[in-house]
Motif scaffolding. Structure first.
Motif, PDB file in Angstrom:
ATOM      1  N   ILE A 176       0.668  -1.045  -0.124  1.00 44.18           N
ATOM      2  CA  ILE A 176      -0.054   0.056  -0.075  1.00 44.18           C
ATOM      3  C   ILE A 176       0.772   1.283   0.039  1.00 44.18           C
ATOM      4  N   MET A 177       0.453   2.204  -0.734  1.00 44.77           N
ATOM      5  CA  MET A 177       1.356   3.411  -0.884  1.00 44.77           C
ATOM      6  C   MET A 177       0.366   4.526  -0.688  1.00 44.77           C
ATOM      7  N   SER A 178       0.884   5.640  -0.327  1.00 39.35           N
ATOM      8  CA  SER A 178      -0.014   7.023  -0.052  1.00 39.35           C
ATOM      9  C   SER A 178       0.659   8.036  -0.926  1.00 39.35           C
TER      10      SER A 178
ATOM     11  N   GLY B 255       6.930   5.173  -0.385  1.00 37.36           N
ATOM     12  CA  GLY B 255       7.181   4.022  -0.832  1.00 37.36           C
ATOM     13  C   GLY B 255       6.278   3.034  -0.636  1.00 37.36           C
ATOM     14  N   PRO B 256       6.651   1.858  -0.734  1.00 41.78           N
ATOM     15  CA  PRO B 256       5.449   0.539  -0.364  1.00 41.78           C
ATOM     16  C   PRO B 256       5.596  -0.028   0.865  1.00 41.78           C
TER      17      PRO B 256
ATOM     18  N   VAL C  98      12.156   6.913   4.321  1.00 44.92           N
ATOM     19  CA  VAL C  98      12.875   5.740   4.217  1.00 44.92           C
ATOM     20  C   VAL C  98      13.506   6.088   2.846  1.00 44.92           C
ATOM     21  N   ASP C  99      14.874   5.251   2.539  1.00 51.19           N
ATOM     22  CA  ASP C  99      15.381   5.446   1.178  1.00 51.19           C
ATOM     23  C   ASP C  99      14.779   4.179   0.372  1.00 51.19           C
ATOM     24  N   LEU C 100      14.541   4.790  -0.934  1.00 53.25           N
ATOM     25  CA  LEU C 100      13.497   3.871  -1.870  1.00 53.25           C
ATOM     26  C   LEU C 100      14.442   2.995  -2.736  1.00 53.25           C
TER      27      LEU C 100
ATOM     28  N   ALA D 224      11.094   0.074  -5.880  1.00 53.03           N
ATOM     29  CA  ALA D 224      10.112   1.035  -5.314  1.00 53.03           C
ATOM     30  C   ALA D 224      10.066   2.417  -6.180  1.00 53.03           C
ATOM     31  N   GLN D 225      11.258   2.809  -6.574  1.00 50.12           N
ATOM     32  CA  GLN D 225      11.440   4.025  -7.272  1.00 50.12           C
ATOM     33  C   GLN D 225      10.559   3.623  -8.768  1.00 50.12           C
TER      34      GLN D 225
END
Length: 204
Positions: A61-63, A72-73, A187-189, A193-194
């Protein structure tokens, strides 16, 4: 999940998103994506047995943050959704568009039940669906769709429960994280995720 499995889940979520949004009969989900506050992708929901009932699976889930960029997820588990399966199919991709703050806040609780913590209806399709949503005659915190054996249809998740998958999220990001950490961009993606956020950024 370990890191490799979590990374594969995100890649599959991106593929599922592209499949959902490339079909000619998905103009309404694409329209919703441009206006939503969050999105959930559960690729490969599994058909449960008769005694268990419903279906279960894992996904992300992502916002959409206030600046319009996607988070990110965050990894979640889901059970109990009444997703339509085509004859002979053993799995179905689930796609949910979260339209309200209430829907997003339900996700932030780490554990939520659709229909209780947030209203959920099977996503509408067809040329009159957008007018019904925009006009207020069809309201919900989230709309859900499924794709099974190439067929696209609305899916009921009312009564389904979701739970934050802490272990998978930790494995993916390399450190303990919360849903808020992920949604707030703390967080670092990873590359997968990118790629997923870039796919979502096309819908504005």
């Amino acid at each position: 999940m370990n890191k490799a499995e979590a990374d594969l889940e995100v890649q599959q979520a991106r593929i599922s998103l592209l499949q959902f949004t490339s079909s000619p009969d998905t103009s309404t989900p694409r329209w919703l994506l441009a206006r939503c506050k969050g999105v959930a992708l559960f690729p490969g929901m599994i058909k449960a047995g008769f005694i268990v009932g419903g279906n279960y699976g894992t996904g992300v889930i992502m916002s959409r943050r206030p600046d319009g960029k996607w988070s990110g997820p965050a990894f979640f588990r889901m059970g109990g959704a009444s997703i339509g399966f085509q004859i002979g199919a053993q799995s179905s991709d689930l796609f949910m568009v979260i339209m309200t703050k209430v829907g997003l806040d339900a996700v932030l609780k780490n554990q939520a039940k659709f229909g209780v913590d947030a209203s959920a209806v099977a996503g509408p399709v067809g040329r009159d669906a957008q007018a019904a949503i925009a006009g207020g005659s069809l309201k919900a915190d989230l709309y859900s769709y499924s794709r099974s054996a190439g067929a696209f249809l609305g899916a009921s998740v009312s009564g389904a429960g979701i739970e934050f998958d802490q272990a998978s999220s930790t494995a993916y990001y390399g450190r303990p994280v919360t849903v808020s950490d992920i949604f707030d961009g703390k967080v670092d993606l990873p590359p997968s995720a990118q790629a997923l956020t870039e796919a979502l950024n096309k819908f504005k």
